[in-house]
Each structure stands twice: as structure tokens, then as C-alpha cells.
Design a protein around this motif. Structure first.
Motif, PDB file in Angstrom:
ATOM      1  N   GLU A 144       0.839  -1.196   0.000  1.00 53.72           N
ATOM      2  CA  GLU A 144       0.000   0.000   0.000  1.00 53.72           C
ATOM      3  C   GLU A 144       0.879   1.252   0.000  1.00 53.72           C
ATOM      4  O   GLU A 144       1.671   1.465   0.922  1.00 53.72           O
ATOM      5  N   ASP A 145       0.719   2.080  -1.018  1.00 55.37           N
ATOM      6  CA  ASP A 145       1.536   3.286  -1.113  1.00 55.37           C
ATOM      7  C   ASP A 145       1.252   4.272   0.018  1.00 55.37           C
ATOM      8  O   ASP A 145       2.160   4.940   0.504  1.00 55.37           O
ATOM      9  N   TRP A 146      -0.011   4.360   0.396  1.00 56.94           N
ATOM     10  CA  TRP A 146      -0.341   5.330   1.455  1.00 56.94           C
ATOM     11  C   TRP A 146       0.267   4.914   2.801  1.00 56.94           C
ATOM     12  O   TRP A 146       0.349   5.714   3.732  1.00 56.94           O
ATOM     13  N   LEU A 147       0.718   3.665   2.906  1.00 61.97           N
ATOM     14  CA  LEU A 147       1.409   3.223   4.123  1.00 61.97           C
ATOM     15  C   LEU A 147       2.922   3.173   3.899  1.00 61.97           C
ATOM     16  O   LEU A 147       3.672   2.620   4.692  1.00 61.97           O
ATOM     17  N   GLY A 148       3.361   3.712   2.749  1.00 59.52           N
ATOM     18  CA  GLY A 148       4.795   3.772   2.479  1.00 59.52           C
ATOM     19  C   GLY A 148       5.348   2.536   1.801  1.00 59.52           C
ATOM     20  O   GLY A 148       6.562   2.443   1.585  1.00 59.52           O
ATOM     21  N   SER A 149       4.501   1.566   1.507  1.00 57.06           N
ATOM     22  CA  SER A 149       4.893   0.268   0.905  1.00 57.06           C
ATOM     23  C   SER A 149       6.184  -0.280   1.530  1.00 57.06           C
ATOM     24  O   SER A 149       6.421  -0.078   2.707  1.00 57.06           O
ATOM     25  N   THR A 150       7.034  -0.967   0.762  1.00 58.77           N
ATOM     26  CA  THR A 150       8.182  -1.665   1.375  1.00 58.77           C
ATOM     27  C   THR A 150       9.220  -0.717   1.969  1.00 58.77           C
ATOM     28  O   THR A 150       9.947  -1.096   2.879  1.00 58.77           O
ATOM     29  N   SER A 151       9.292   0.500   1.422  1.00 55.88           N
ATOM     30  CA  SER A 151      10.358   1.381   1.926  1.00 55.88           C
ATOM     31  C   SER A 151       9.958   2.076   3.227  1.00 55.88           C
ATOM     32  O   SER A 151      10.782   2.716   3.872  1.00 55.88           O
ATOM     33  N   GLY A 152       8.691   1.968   3.628  1.00 53.66           N
ATOM     34  CA  GLY A 152       8.275   2.490   4.917  1.00 53.66           C
ATOM     35  C   GLY A 152       8.099   3.989   4.943  1.00 53.66           C
ATOM     36  O   GLY A 152       7.921   4.624   3.905  1.00 53.66           O
ATOM     37  N   MET A 153       8.115   4.545   6.123  1.00 52.94           N
ATOM     38  CA  MET A 153       7.908   5.987   6.250  1.00 52.94           C
ATOM     39  C   MET A 153       8.715   6.545   7.419  1.00 52.94           C
ATOM     40  O   MET A 153       9.100   5.813   8.329  1.00 52.94           O
ATOM     41  N   ALA A 154       8.956   7.854   7.353  1.00 56.75           N
ATOM     42  CA  ALA A 154       9.670   8.525   8.431  1.00 56.75           C
ATOM     43  C   ALA A 154       8.659   9.320   9.255  1.00 56.75           C
ATOM     44  O   ALA A 154       7.607   9.708   8.747  1.00 56.75           O
ATOM     45  N   LEU A 155       8.987   9.559  10.503  1.00 55.46           N
ATOM     46  CA  LEU A 155       8.104  10.346  11.357  1.00 55.46           C
ATOM     47  C   LEU A 155       8.419  11.827  11.126  1.00 55.46           C
ATOM     48  O   LEU A 155       9.540  12.271  11.369  1.00 55.46           O
ATOM     49  N   VAL A 156       7.441  12.566  10.614  1.00 56.96           N
ATOM     50  CA  VAL A 156       7.689  13.950  10.204  1.00 56.96           C
ATOM     51  C   VAL A 156       7.625  14.908  11.396  1.00 56.96           C
ATOM     52  O   VAL A 156       8.475  15.787  11.540  1.00 56.96           O
ATOM     53  N   ALA A 157       6.641  14.695  12.254  1.00 63.10           N
ATOM     54  CA  ALA A 157       6.330  15.691  13.280  1.00 63.10           C
ATOM     55  C   ALA A 157       7.505  16.021  14.191  1.00 63.10           C
ATOM     56  O   ALA A 157       7.678  17.177  14.591  1.00 63.10           O
ATOM     57  N   THR A 158       8.344  15.030  14.540  1.00 61.90           N
ATOM     58  CA  THR A 158       9.417  15.305  15.504  1.00 61.90           C
ATOM     59  C   THR A 158      10.620  16.003  14.871  1.00 61.90           C
ATOM     60  O   THR A 158      11.506  16.460  15.567  1.00 61.90           O
ATOM     61  N   ARG A 159      10.637  16.102  13.531  1.00 63.53           N
ATOM     62  CA  ARG A 159      11.784  16.744  12.856  1.00 63.53           C
ATOM     63  C   ARG A 159      11.961  18.197  13.290  1.00 63.53           C
ATOM     64  O   ARG A 159      13.074  18.661  13.480  1.00 63.53           O
ATOM     65  N   ASP A 160      10.815  18.881  13.415  1.00 63.90           N
ATOM     66  CA  ASP A 160      10.897  20.313  13.717  1.00 63.90           C
ATOM     67  C   ASP A 160      10.918  20.594  15.214  1.00 63.90           C
ATOM     68  O   ASP A 160      10.976  21.744  15.631  1.00 63.90           O
ATOM     69  N   MET A 161      10.830  19.525  16.020  1.00 65.56           N
ATOM     70  CA  MET A 161      10.863  19.770  17.464  1.00 65.56           C
ATOM     71  C   MET A 161      12.315  19.832  17.921  1.00 65.56           C
ATOM     72  O   MET A 161      13.228  19.405  17.217  1.00 65.56           O
ATOM     73  N   ASP A 162      12.484  20.332  19.148  1.00 65.80           N
ATOM     74  CA  ASP A 162      13.820  20.413  19.723  1.00 65.80           C
ATOM     75  C   ASP A 162      14.367  18.992  19.944  1.00 65.80           C
ATOM     76  O   ASP A 162      13.741  18.182  20.622  1.00 65.80           O
ATOM     77  N   HIS A 163      15.525  18.679  19.359  1.00 62.32           N
ATOM     78  CA  HIS A 163      16.013  17.304  19.355  1.00 62.32           C
ATOM     79  C   HIS A 163      16.342  16.761  20.730  1.00 62.32           C
ATOM     80  O   HIS A 163      16.081  15.595  21.032  1.00 62.32           O
ATOM     81  N   THR A 164      16.880  17.613  21.569  1.00 65.23           N
ATOM     82  CA  THR A 164      17.194  17.168  22.926  1.00 65.23           C
ATOM     83  C   THR A 164      15.912  16.811  23.671  1.00 65.23           C
ATOM     84  O   THR A 164      15.829  15.786  24.341  1.00 65.23           O
ATOM     85  N   TRP A 165      14.921  17.699  23.468  1.00 65.86           N
ATOM     86  CA  TRP A 165      13.656  17.447  24.144  1.00 65.86           C
ATOM     87  C   TRP A 165      13.014  16.147  23.658  1.00 65.86           C
ATOM     88  O   TRP A 165      12.515  15.346  24.443  1.00 65.86           O
ATOM     89  N   VAL A 166      13.048  15.914  22.341  1.00 66.94           N
ATOM     90  CA  VAL A 166      12.468  14.696  21.772  1.00 66.94           C
ATOM     91  C   VAL A 166      13.186  13.461  22.334  1.00 66.94           C
ATOM     92  O   VAL A 166      12.547  12.480  22.727  1.00 66.94           O
ATOM     93  N   ALA A 167      14.516  13.532  22.392  1.00 64.20           N
ATOM     94  CA  ALA A 167      15.287  12.397  22.918  1.00 64.20           C
ATOM     95  C   ALA A 167      14.889  12.118  24.365  1.00 64.20           C
ATOM     96  O   ALA A 167      14.690  10.964  24.761  1.00 64.20           O
ATOM     97  N   LEU A 168      14.745  13.180  25.153  1.00 58.32           N
ATOM     98  CA  LEU A 168      14.366  13.019  26.563  1.00 58.32           C
ATOM     99  C   LEU A 168      12.954  12.471  26.695  1.00 58.32           C
ATOM    100  O   LEU A 168      12.693  11.563  27.478  1.00 58.32           O
ATOM    101  N   ALA A 169      12.042  13.027  25.870  1.00 52.99           N
ATOM    102  CA  ALA A 169      10.646  12.587  25.953  1.00 52.99           C
ATOM    103  C   ALA A 169      10.544  11.107  25.582  1.00 52.99           C
ATOM    104  O   ALA A 169       9.850  10.331  26.244  1.00 52.99           O
TER     105      ALA A 169
END
Lengths: 332, 245
Positions: A144-169
Motif C-alpha cells: 500500500e503506497d499510502w502506508l509507504g509500501s516496502t520502503s516504509g515511512m519517516a516520522l515527520v512531526a518530531t523533525r521540527d521539534m527540539d532534538h534534545t527534548w524529543v530524545a528526553l521525551a
């Protein structure tokens, strides 16, 4: 004579009171939660992995050791939980941390939906039946392409968040998961449902004759274990930011769960704690040995099963009569 | 008084083999109905039909006036049926106390503290108090039989189904068992399958004799034992003499 002595010892297990156990869990959780003060990001990542893998193993232990349900398909829920979180977050832009309860509900709901089908199967057929569904899910997602098929998908939302905070959370989520899978499961096992689960596991017919609804008891056990497994899957893949069907719906997850539970001791809360420690130690020592590593893990599991069918913790408990997380109900 | 258990026309066939053929009887509170018959007569099969292990092809089962024929086993247990199996069915990895606690919690539906209290009482009553923390799987046979009866009693039943609970016990143990059963008797309706006939005749008010899935005689114990059809089935077996075991 020796056997007699051991059995008398075993009948008088020493176990701390539930309050003491929960207090201990609380202190351990606080220490873990404060650990980022002293550790770097690499260490945190390893601890996240350890805690989530521990959670996977503990949910498998809840199924096999307490609900009497041996499933070879629990990676189904790792994948479902993770995909649920990734897809909703990427589509709506929602903060993935808030979606963790949704991942739990989605996985538990999936388990509830397949229950009428897989509960018609017993023992090995049940184990393989769930496995087949996991394969079906992997194949479906891969196409299914909408599920990213075999190559999968990346999580977009955390890209723009503060990386240290994301790691801690991510780290604190993993710690919370660890607490749920020790203190939470301990409370579950001391509850009414816990008593019903072990009664059904021990003797289905006698459980029904004692007024226990066998089907619904199994259903709750399966839904809770699978829901937490999906939650742990979501937390794990959220911490690595990327997801693909071959990895999330990988039967090797179940192999790891099995290894940890068998080595540590099935049907005890302590077993998977010990088993997880042993698994990560062995993995560290045997890194770089390639396929030999898997053979050595297998050999260790077989040896444990032959020497002590109840795992290392089972042997310790029998030899020294100690128990920490005792769901045993004492007469006085 | 309305019967606690009333069964009518209860039938079950497996292919050409009929294990229950229009079986009917009733038991009131405070009454003990004994069931006798040779091996394979269908006694245990009737218990399986009554407690819901097997569903019948025909007939009705009324518990306290309520039709439970199509109710699942666990609901029948909650409505007040309890059974002590011929081969004890403990929860092997639970302690004796926990085994009884399962019955008080789910069968009797008691609150946590009441369930514990009744479980303790039951263990004392059945002589298992000293072994309360022993895993049921490692109890010797006699204790497992006691536990089986204890579990059945602990669910505070209206109807108690006893399946050969005196089998394999010594004379002294049978005397103790009979005393225990007599003490419970006024509060429940009891159906007791037994080969140890002197134990049965000490407690039973009426007897039902079965053969080939059918009731062949019913009535006063002496009357049933002396009836020609029963004598014929047991030809060569002296029923009314005190058993030697």
C-alpha cells in the motif's frame, strides 16, 4: 530427601508486601527518570531499546505465562501500534507523543477484533494463526503506497521539534513503559482478573466450573497484552524515527520475546527483567559474530529449557525461596 | 417445596451410542439423591449435561425453577451449581488456598475480604488448613480429593454434584467424609454418584439406578437396591451388604 527439603522451602516463599514492591518500583523509576542528568544521548538510546524490548517480552510473558496463550504472532501488534502512530501523526500533524494512547487502543482493538477468529484455534494452531495474520499485515502494508509500501515511512512531526527534548521525551516514555510492565502488570496479576487468568491457564474446565467466563478472561488478557505490545512498538519506532514493514512486522521480535521469557522464567514478573539483562549482555559480547550469534542464543535457550524449564528465576526461586513480585494470595 | 434441580427427558447421543436416554429426576433442598449404576451406565454423562460441560440433544434442566439448559457452564456455576469431579481437577500451580479462593471469588461471587474468609473456613472444614500454602499440583491424592470437595463447597452452591468422591478412600476416611457431607446436607440439594454404596446409603434419601443411559429404578434406597431390574444389572454383586473396603 533433597527434593523434600526443596519442596518445603518452596511452599514458604518469602515475598515483600505489595506496598514495599510498589515503593521499590517507584524508586527505581525515579532513578531511571533522572538518569539523563548523568548519561549521554547514545546511552539513552540503548536504555530506550532495552526498556521497549523488555516491554515486548513482558507482554509475551503475560500471554504465555499467565493467560495460557502462546502466540508466535505478537510482532503483529508491534507493527500495528507503530504504523497507527506514524500514519496518524504524519497525516494530521499531531504530536506523536499524544498519540501513544491511540496506538494502545488501536492494537488492543485489533486484538479484540481478531479474538473471535483466533480463539477458535487452540495451542499450536493459535500460535501459528496469529503469526499468519502478522504475515498478512506485513504483506498488506508492503503493497500500500499510502502506508509507504516496502520502503516504509519517516516520522515527520518530531523533525521540527527540539532534538534534545524529543530524545528526553522518548526516554521518559520508555521508562513509563517499563513501570507499566512491572508495577502495572504486578497490580493486574493481584487483581480479580489476574486470579481468573491463572485459573484459566491452569485448568480451563475447572475454571468454568468455578464460575469463570473462560472466553472473556482470555479476551481481556489477549487485548491488554497486545495493546501494551503495540504501545511499546509505537514508542520504539517513535524513538528511531523511521518505520518499515519488514522490520516492524518481523518475526524476529517474537524470537527475542521468547528468548528473554524462556531464559528468565515464564510466569514470573522477575523472569523477563533478568532475561532482558541477559539478552542485552549476550548481544553485546557476541556482536560481530554474525549467524553464530543466533545459534548461540538458541543454544542458550535450549540449555535453559533442559536444565530449568522455569528459567533462571524459576531456579532461583525454588532454590532460595525468594520472590519479589508475588501475586500469590496468602491465607493469613 | 419446589425442587432445586429438575431435569426432564435429558438425552444425548454420540452417533449410535446413547449416553443419556430421556433421563429425568428432581432434588429438593436438604435432600440427597444417590445415583448408582455399573460403569458406563451414563452417570457421569448426566453430570456433564447438568453442569453444562456437554449440551444435550433434548430435554430440560431447571435450576431453582430457571431453565438453564442453554446457559453456559460458568453461568450455571454462578447460579449455584457446583461439582466435585471423579478425578480431582485442581489448579496445579495455585496453592490450596488460592484454589478455594477462585471458587469463593467467582462461583460464590463474594467480595475480596469475604472470599478470603470463606476460603479459610472451607480449608478448615475440609482438613486442609495445614497445607493451605502448598501448590495443589503437589498435594497427595487424598488431599486433592478434599480440595475438590472444598472447591465445590466454597462456591456456596444450591446444588452440589458429587462424582465418586468416596472412591479410593479408607474406611476411616469414608466415615469422616460422610460426617462432613451430612453436616452440609441441610443447606443444599445434593446429587451423589457413588460406587461405595454404604457411604451413599448413609446419606441418600432416594436412589436412582441407571443402566445404558436410562433410569431403571428410582425410589427409597432399599427399595431400589432390592428391585429386580437393579438386581439383574448387578447380578453377582451383593449390594445391600456392608462393603468390605
Amino acid at each position: 530427601m533433597t527434593a523434600l527439603r526443596i519442596s518445603r522451602k518452596a511452599s514458604r516463599l518469602r515475598a515483600p508486601s505489595p506496598k514495599l514492591v510498589l515503593a521499590g518500583c517507584g524508586i527505581a523509576a525515579l532513578i531511571l527518570a533522572a538518569a539523563p542528568l548523568a548519561l549521554d544521548v547514545g546511552d539513552l538510546r540503548l536504555i530506550i531499546e532495552i526498556l521497549t524490548v523488555f516491554a515486548f517480552a513482558q507482554t509475551w510473558n503475560l500471554l504465555a505465562g499467565y493467560a495460557g496463550l502462546m502466540s508466535f504472532g505478537q510482532h503483529l501488534f508491534i507493527g500495528l501500534g507503530a504504523y497507527c502512530l506514524f500514519v496518524i501523526s504524519n497525516r494530521t500533524g499531531a504530536n506523536p507523543f499524544y498519540l501513544l494512547p491511540v496506538a494502545f487502543l488501536f492494537s488492543a482493538g485489533a486484538a479484540a477484533l481478531i479474538s473471535p477468529m483466533v480463539f477458535r484455534l487452540r495451542h499450536a494452531y493459535f500460535a501459528i494463526g496469529v503469526w499468519v495474520l502478522a504475515e498478512v499485515a506485513r504483506l498488506y502494508v508492503s503493497q500500500e503506497d499510502w502506508l509507504g509500501s516496502t520502503s516504509g515511512m519517516a516520522l515527520v512531526a518530531t523533525r521540527d521539534m527540539d532534538h534534545t527534548w524529543v530524545a528526553l521525551a522518548n526516554y521518559w516514555v520508555a521508562v513509563a513503559l517499563g513501570v507499566v510492565c512491572t508495577a502495572g502488570f504486578y497490580l493486574l496479576l493481584t487483581s480479580r482478573l489476574g486470579l481468573a487468568l491463572v485459573a484459566v491457564r491452569d485448568n480451563e474446565s475447572a475454571a468454568a466450573a468455578s464460575g469463570i467466563d473462560v472466553w472473556w478472561t482470555r479476551f481481556y488478557g489477549f487485548a491488554i497484552a497486545s495493546g501494551v505490545c503495540g504501545l511499546a512498538g509505537a514508542a520504539y519506532y517513535m524513538s528511531v524515527f523511521h518505520l518499515e514493514p519488514g522490520a516492524a512486522f518481523d518475526a524476529n521480535w517474537v524470537v527475542v520475546m521468547l528468548f528473554i521469557v524462556i531464559i528468565g522464567g515464564v510466569g514470573t514478573i522477575e523472569g523477563p527483567i533478568l532475561g532482558t539483562a541477559i539478552y542485552f549482555l549476550l548481544r553485546g559480547w557476541l556482536a560481530g559474530t554474525g549467524n553464530l550469534y543466533l545459534m548461540l542464543l538458541g543454544a542458550a535457550a535450549v540449555a535453559t529449557m533442559l536444565i530449568s524449564p522455569k528459567g533462571i528465576w524459576g531456579a532461583v526461586r525454588r532454590r532460595y525461596g525468594i520472590e519479589i513480585f508475588s501475586a500469590r494470595r496468602l491465607a493469613d | 417445596m419446589a425442587p432445586v434441580l429438575l431435569i426432564e427427558g435429558l438425552s444425548k447421543r454420540y452417533g449410535s451410542i446413547t449416553v443419556a436416554d430421556a433421563v429425568g429426576f428432581q432434588v429438593a433442598r436438604g435432600e440427597c439423591l444417590g445415583v448408582i449404576g455399573p460403569n458406563g451406565a451414563g452417570k457421569t454423562s448426566v453430570f456433564n449435561l447438568i453442569d453444562g460441560t456437554v449440551s444435550p440433544d433434548g430435554g430440560r434442566i431447571l435450576l431453582d425453577g430457571m431453565d438453564v439448559t442453554r446457559r453456559p457452564k460458568h453461568l450455571r456455576a454462578r447460579l449455584g451449581m457446583a461439582r466435585a469431579y471423579q478425578v480431582p481437577q485442581p489448579f496445579p500451580d495455585l496453592s490450596a488456598f488460592e484454589n478455594v479462593l477462585v471458587a469463593t471469588t467467582f462461583g460464590a461471587g463474594l467480595s475480596a475480604s469475604d472470599a478470603k474468609a470463606v476460603a479459610r473456613e472451607t480449608l478448615r472444614l475440609t482438613g486442609l488448613w495445614d497445607k493451605r500454602e502448598v501448590m495443589a499440583g503437589s498435594l497427595p491424592l487424598l488431599d486433592r480429593k478434599r480440595l475438590e470437595l472444598g472447591r465445590a463447597l466454597a462456591s456456596q452452591p444450591k446444588l452440589l454434584l458429587l462424582d465418586e468422591i468416596a472412591g479410593g478412600l479408607t474406611q476411616m476416611e469414608v466415615v469422616e467424609l460422610v460426617a462432613l457431607i451430612r453436616s452440609i446436607k441441610p443447606t443444599v440439594a445434593m446429587v451423589w454418584i457413588e460406587h461405595v454404596t454404604h457411604a451413599l446409603s448413609a446419606v441418600a434419601d432416594r436412589l436412582v439406578a441407571m443402566n445404558f443411559g436410562r433410569v431403571i429404578a428410582e425410589g427409597e434406597p432399599q427399595e431400589v437396591m432390592n428391585s429386580p431390574s437393579v438386581q439383574e444389572v448387578y447380578l453377582g454383586t451383593v449390594l445391600d451388604a456392608p462393603a468390605a473396603d
